[in-house]
Design a protein around this motif. Sequence first.
Motif, PDB file in Angstrom:
ATOM      1  N   ARG A 145      57.490  -0.847  26.879  1.00 15.78           N
ATOM      2  CA  ARG A 145      57.470   0.066  25.738  1.00 15.78           C
ATOM      3  C   ARG A 145      56.029   0.438  25.433  1.00 15.78           C
ATOM      4  O   ARG A 145      55.125  -0.385  25.568  1.00 15.78           O
ATOM      5  N   ARG A 146      55.841   1.655  24.969  1.00 15.84           N
ATOM      6  CA  ARG A 146      54.541   2.067  24.455  1.00 15.84           C
ATOM      7  C   ARG A 146      54.645   2.000  22.932  1.00 15.84           C
ATOM      8  O   ARG A 146      55.501   2.640  22.334  1.00 15.84           O
ATOM      9  N   VAL A 147      53.802   1.185  22.331  1.00 18.00           N
ATOM     10  CA  VAL A 147      53.836   0.994  20.886  1.00 18.00           C
ATOM     11  C   VAL A 147      52.550   1.572  20.297  1.00 18.00           C
ATOM     12  O   VAL A 147      51.454   1.199  20.703  1.00 18.00           O
ATOM     13  N   THR A 148      52.726   2.495  19.359  1.00 13.87           N
ATOM     14  CA  THR A 148      51.580   3.080  18.664  1.00 13.87           C
ATOM     15  C   THR A 148      51.621   2.620  17.213  1.00 13.87           C
ATOM     16  O   THR A 148      52.601   2.851  16.509  1.00 13.87           O
ATOM     17  N   VAL A 149      50.568   1.930  16.803  1.00 12.39           N
ATOM     18  CA  VAL A 149      50.457   1.425  15.434  1.00 12.39           C
ATOM     19  C   VAL A 149      49.407   2.270  14.727  1.00 12.39           C
ATOM     20  O   VAL A 149      48.264   2.363  15.190  1.00 12.39           O
ATOM     21  N   THR A 150      49.809   2.894  13.627  1.00 14.94           N
ATOM     22  CA  THR A 150      48.895   3.747  12.868  1.00 14.94           C
ATOM     23  C   THR A 150      48.810   3.243  11.439  1.00 14.94           C
ATOM     24  O   THR A 150      49.829   3.143  10.752  1.00 14.94           O
ATOM     25  N   GLY A 151      47.612   2.906  11.003  1.00 21.58           N
ATOM     26  CA  GLY A 151      47.402   2.477   9.625  1.00 21.58           C
ATOM     27  C   GLY A 151      46.910   3.649   8.795  1.00 21.58           C
ATOM     28  O   GLY A 151      45.901   4.263   9.132  1.00 21.58           O
ATOM     29  N   LEU A 152      47.630   3.968   7.726  1.00 18.86           N
ATOM     30  CA  LEU A 152      47.282   5.098   6.874  1.00 18.86           C
ATOM     31  C   LEU A 152      46.818   4.610   5.505  1.00 18.86           C
ATOM     32  O   LEU A 152      47.355   3.647   4.968  1.00 18.86           O
ATOM     33  N   GLY A 153      45.840   5.304   4.947  1.00 20.45           N
ATOM     34  CA  GLY A 153      45.341   4.965   3.616  1.00 20.45           C
ATOM     35  C   GLY A 153      44.222   3.946   3.655  1.00 20.45           C
ATOM     36  O   GLY A 153      43.917   3.349   4.691  1.00 20.45           O
ATOM     37  N   ALA A 154      43.616   3.746   2.490  1.00 21.25           N
ATOM     38  CA  ALA A 154      42.457   2.857   2.383  1.00 21.25           C
ATOM     39  C   ALA A 154      42.793   1.428   2.789  1.00 21.25           C
ATOM     40  O   ALA A 154      41.962   0.728   3.377  1.00 21.25           O
ATOM     41  N   ARG A 155      44.014   0.994   2.495  1.00 25.01           N
ATOM     42  CA  ARG A 155      44.427  -0.385   2.818  1.00 25.01           C
ATOM     43  C   ARG A 155      44.241  -0.681   4.303  1.00 25.01           C
ATOM     44  O   ARG A 155      43.880  -1.779   4.686  1.00 25.01           O
TER      45      ARG A 155
END
Length: 167
Positions: A145-155
Motif C-alpha cells: 500500500r502507498r500511505v500518504t500522511v498529511t498533517g494540517l494546521g499548526a498542531r
Amino acid sequence: MGNQLTLTVATPERMGRLGRGLAALLRPGDLVLLSGELGAGKTTLTRGLGLGLGVRGAVTSPTFVIARVHPSLTGGPALVHVDAYRLGGGLDEMEDLDLDVSLPESVVVVEWGEGKVEQLSDERLEVRIERAIGAEAADDDLDPRRVTVTGLGARWGGADLTVLGEG
C-alpha cells in the motif's frame, strides 16, 4: 498542503505497526481522517493505533454502529472510531450520536470522512491508503500500500512525521 510523508507499507503487519507509530504522535483532541477503498487497510491501521493508545476492546470496523468508543486502559485518551460512510449529514449527525465521551479529550479516527467531517477541526491528520500496484491486483490483501500522511494546521506543522517511516 501541510506537513506530508508518503511511504510504502508492504504487509498488514506493517500497517498495524504504522498505526502504533501514529498513536505515539497523537494526543487528546486530535482528529485523524482515514481514506482509501474498501479493503485498503483502514481498520488494520486503526487496530494498531488502538494497541498503541492502550485502549479496551477489539477494534473492528464500526460500519453498523457508526461509532465505537474504546476507553483507555492506561489513563490516556479514549479512541473514538467512526465510520462516516452512512453519515449523510456529516457533523450534525455525528453530534447526534451522543457519544458517551468528550471529543476534545479523545482521539477521533474517522473512516470514509472525506467531505463530511473536515469542519470538525482545521487541525487534523489525513491518512490516505492506496494500493501501490493498482486495481488489477485488487483481490490481494498482501499488495503493498502507498500511505500518504498529511498533517494540517499548526498542531501538525512542526510534527516529525518521518518517525512513521521507521520500524
